[in-house]
Write a protein that holds these residues in place. Structure first.
Motif, mmCIF file in Angstrom:
data_model
loop_
_atom_site.group_PDB
_atom_site.id
_atom_site.type_symbol
_atom_site.label_atom_id
_atom_site.label_comp_id
_atom_site.label_asym_id
_atom_site.label_seq_id
_atom_site.Cartn_x
_atom_site.Cartn_y
_atom_site.Cartn_z
ATOM 1 N N GLY A 1 0.809 -1.211 0.000
ATOM 2 C CA GLY A 1 0.000 0.000 0.000
ATOM 3 C C GLY A 1 0.839 1.256 0.000
ATOM 4 O O GLY A 1 2.046 1.234 -0.258
ATOM 5 N N ASN A 2 0.163 2.375 0.299
ATOM 6 C CA ASN A 2 0.781 3.692 0.267
ATOM 7 C C ASN A 2 0.700 4.354 1.638
ATOM 8 O O ASN A 2 -0.316 4.239 2.327
ATOM 9 C CB ASN A 2 0.080 4.582 -0.758
ATOM 10 C CG ASN A 2 0.196 4.016 -2.156
ATOM 11 O OD1 ASN A 2 1.265 3.651 -2.600
ATOM 12 N ND2 ASN A 2 -0.936 3.922 -2.839
ATOM 13 N N LEU A 3 1.767 5.075 1.990
ATOM 14 C CA LEU A 3 1.799 5.803 3.259
ATOM 15 C C LEU A 3 0.846 6.996 3.198
ATOM 16 O O LEU A 3 0.882 7.777 2.246
ATOM 17 C CB LEU A 3 3.211 6.312 3.560
ATOM 18 C CG LEU A 3 4.131 5.341 4.297
ATOM 19 C CD1 LEU A 3 4.501 4.167 3.454
ATOM 20 C CD2 LEU A 3 5.353 6.062 4.788
ATOM 21 N N GLY A 4 0.012 7.135 4.225
ATOM 22 C CA GLY A 4 -0.935 8.235 4.296
ATOM 23 C C GLY A 4 -0.328 9.486 4.903
ATOM 24 O O GLY A 4 -0.909 10.567 4.811
ATOM 25 N N ASP B 1 -2.470 0.487 10.902
ATOM 26 C CA ASP B 1 -1.440 1.055 11.763
ATOM 27 C C ASP B 1 -0.276 0.074 11.784
ATOM 28 O O ASP B 1 -0.432 -1.075 12.197
ATOM 29 C CB ASP B 1 -1.960 1.267 13.187
ATOM 30 C CG ASP B 1 -3.024 2.339 13.246
ATOM 31 O OD1 ASP B 1 -2.854 3.376 12.578
ATOM 32 O OD2 ASP B 1 -4.032 2.154 13.953
ATOM 33 N N VAL B 2 0.889 0.538 11.329
ATOM 34 C CA VAL B 2 2.066 -0.323 11.225
ATOM 35 C C VAL B 2 3.169 0.268 12.093
ATOM 36 O O VAL B 2 3.401 1.477 12.082
ATOM 37 C CB VAL B 2 2.554 -0.423 9.759
ATOM 38 C CG1 VAL B 2 3.787 -1.310 9.656
ATOM 39 C CG2 VAL B 2 1.443 -0.945 8.860
ATOM 40 N N ARG C 1 6.021 4.685 13.461
ATOM 41 C CA ARG C 1 4.613 4.336 13.247
ATOM 42 C C ARG C 1 4.165 4.970 11.946
ATOM 43 O O ARG C 1 4.407 6.153 11.716
ATOM 44 C CB ARG C 1 3.752 4.818 14.400
ATOM 45 C CG ARG C 1 4.110 4.071 15.655
ATOM 46 C CD ARG C 1 3.143 4.321 16.760
ATOM 47 N NE ARG C 1 3.632 3.616 17.929
ATOM 48 C CZ ARG C 1 2.919 2.758 18.615
ATOM 49 N NH1 ARG C 1 1.688 2.509 18.271
ATOM 50 N NH2 ARG C 1 3.428 2.144 19.658
ATOM 51 N N ILE C 2 3.528 4.154 11.111
ATOM 52 C CA ILE C 2 3.029 4.656 9.838
ATOM 53 C C ILE C 2 1.576 4.248 9.667
ATOM 54 O O ILE C 2 1.106 3.280 10.261
ATOM 55 C CB ILE C 2 3.862 4.149 8.640
ATOM 56 C CG1 ILE C 2 3.810 2.622 8.538
ATOM 57 C CG2 ILE C 2 5.292 4.639 8.718
ATOM 58 C CD1 ILE C 2 4.419 2.062 7.273
#
Length: 154
Positions: free
Chosen positions: A11-14, A54-55, A30-31
């Motif tokens: 996916g893509n980072l928000g 939440d990663v 945290r990303i």
């Protein structure tokens, strides 16, 4: 019987990663990672459904995230589900679920990360004409760049 706790996300980072450096010297990033799936509804209209994850990344992966990742970047993450439970100020039980990243691959700009609906299951990763950077975290929290480790303790 043993269980399996494995998550794979593309996916893509928000937003830019949030980095904290702990007193122990550990770093945690945290990303927010967005994954989007597409399908056609009954009327034939394309519908995109985005799920936010939440990663968290620790130590070596956190340092890589701090240095190289920014909002909008595409990444591939392998990790496991972690959960926390607690009681809030009103005594209600609360639970949070996050993904603990154990491996992360930074994908090239302009790669296909649209959920594979165009037939490219790899999402542009590791193809012959595009490059990507893969970072792994070993159980001790050290990041490596996908190279073999010769000094195994057994």
């Amino acid at each position: 019987m043993a269980g399996v706790n494995k998550v794979i996300l593309l996916g893509n980072l928000g937003a830019d990663p949030e980095i904290r450096h702990l007193e122990s010297g550990s770093a945690v990033a945290r990303i927010r990672l967005a994954t989007t799936e597409s399908y056609k509804d009954k009327t034939g209209q394309r519908v995109d459904v985005t799920e936010w994850h939440d990663v968290e990344m620790w130590d070596g992966l956190a340092r890589v995230a701090e240095q190289y990742l920014k909002k909008g970047d595409s990444i591939y993450v392998e990790g496991k589900i972690k959960s926390d439970t607690w009681q809030d100020d009103q005594g209600n039980n609360r639970k949070t679920i996050r993904i603990r990243a154990l491996q992360m691959t930074m994908l090239p700009k302009g790669g296909n990360t649209g959920g594979g609906h165009q037939g490219n299951q790899g999402g542009g990763m590791q193809s012959g004409n595009q490059s990507s950077s893969q970072v792994n975290e070993d159980p001790l929290g050290n990041a490596s760049s996908g190279q073999e480790i010769d000094d195994l303790p057994f």
